[in-house]
Design an enzyme around this catalytic site. Sequence first.
Site, PDB file in Angstrom:
ATOM      1  N   GLU A 216     -11.996   1.368   5.703  1.00 54.83           N
ATOM      2  CA  GLU A 216     -11.312   1.567   6.471  1.00 54.83           C
ATOM      3  C   GLU A 216     -11.192   2.761   6.793  1.00 54.83           C
ATOM      4  O   GLU A 216     -10.409   3.977   6.526  1.00 54.83           O
ATOM      5  CB  GLU A 216      -9.201   1.092   5.693  1.00 54.83           C
ATOM      6  CG  GLU A 216      -8.871   1.614   7.048  1.00 54.83           C
ATOM      7  CD  GLU A 216      -7.513   0.761   6.148  1.00 54.83           C
ATOM      8  OE1 GLU A 216      -6.640   0.461   6.400  1.00 54.83           O
ATOM      9  OE2 GLU A 216      -6.704   1.729   5.405  1.00 54.83           O
TER      10      GLU A 216
ATOM     11  N   GLU B 298       0.833  -1.629   0.073  1.00 49.75           N
ATOM     12  CA  GLU B 298      -0.024   0.037  -0.281  1.00 49.75           C
ATOM     13  C   GLU B 298       0.630   1.192  -0.102  1.00 49.75           C
ATOM     14  O   GLU B 298       1.481   1.370   0.798  1.00 49.75           O
ATOM     15  CB  GLU B 298      -1.087  -0.187   1.537  1.00 49.75           C
ATOM     16  CG  GLU B 298      -1.783   1.440   1.696  1.00 49.75           C
ATOM     17  CD  GLU B 298      -2.828   1.329   2.972  1.00 49.75           C
ATOM     18  OE1 GLU B 298      -2.057   0.133   3.364  1.00 49.75           O
ATOM     19  OE2 GLU B 298      -3.554   1.683   2.528  1.00 49.75           O
TER      20      GLU B 298
HETATM   21  C1  LER Z   1      -3.496   0.568   6.121  1.00 45.19           C
HETATM   22  O1  LER Z   1      -4.508   0.448   5.535  1.00 45.19           O
HETATM   23  C2  LER Z   1      -3.329   2.250   6.268  1.00 45.19           C
HETATM   24  O2  LER Z   1      -3.958   2.593   5.385  1.00 45.19           O
HETATM   25  C3  LER Z   1      -2.287   3.245   6.834  1.00 45.19           C
HETATM   26  O3  LER Z   1      -2.978   4.357   6.638  1.00 45.19           O
HETATM   27  C4  LER Z   1      -1.711   2.595   8.214  1.00 45.19           C
HETATM   28  O4  LER Z   1      -0.802   3.391   8.343  1.00 45.19           O
HETATM   29 MN    MN Z   2      -5.178   2.029   3.618  1.00 43.36          MN
END
Ligand code: LER
Ligand code: MN
Length: 270
Positions: free
Chosen positions: A247, A153
Amino acid sequence: MMRLSIVLSTHAAQFEAVAFKGDFENNVAKIAGYGYDGVELAIRDPKLVNPDELAQVVSKRNLKVPAIGTGQAWGEEGLSFTSNDPELRRAAIERIKSHIPLAAEFGAAVILGLIRGITPKGQTHEQSMAYLIGALQECSAAAAPHGVKYALEPLNRYETDLIHTVADGLDLIERVGADNFGLLLDTFHMNIEEPSIEESIRACGDRIFHFHVADSNRWYPGAGHLDFKGILDTLFESGYEGFVSGEFMPIPNADASAQRAIDYLRGLDV
Ligand code: LER
Ligand code: MN
């Protein structure tokens, strides 16, 4: 219809954007009740969960597990691919490989967020990148025979110095050279780092292995100023077939944010 999931931690977690923490079974039931199709599980250490029990709780509610998050291993134990401590680097690699059986059972991607670490004082960025590439090659090679994919990510500049954008991620993909290594794109981070969210989605194409949604303020989609209709239309036009996973911060609380997110996203007609 777009498939939606939401991040759920199997244990109480410190990460502020995990809406649901603890009380696993009850939370799975609530998430299914709101109409989600899946749960993205945040698991610090697969040793701490019982895979059969997890599978049972999730399938009882007809939910899928599109991805498994691993960031708590950094947040709570300091494991990192780019630490200057060889034991922490080795422990991070072994931990990430230990997710393979569970991910294979669920058909889930394994998420690599902050486990990549932050360049420690006195270490060069080049050295961190060399550690990172070595770790990713080792993990990807171990996962490939099991059909498991890793999704790294890009994170915004306030969280790490390593891999902020899709362009950085695509360059990394080239250097790692594994078909089962791709990216997880998160609209919260993209809003900070990408010149154009839509262009970056198009550039990433079939290397988008998972997708996180939060609004510009990291509240539920609809609570800020991102153009989710444009973003999600672009995502699916690019050929993406995976889940869109919420999220975001539990504001005003976990239940209301989860419900508002799904109402808003379903209303977009994507
Ligand atoms: C995790 O998916 C994320 O987006 C981060 O900001 C974690 O530190
Ligand atoms: Mn994330």
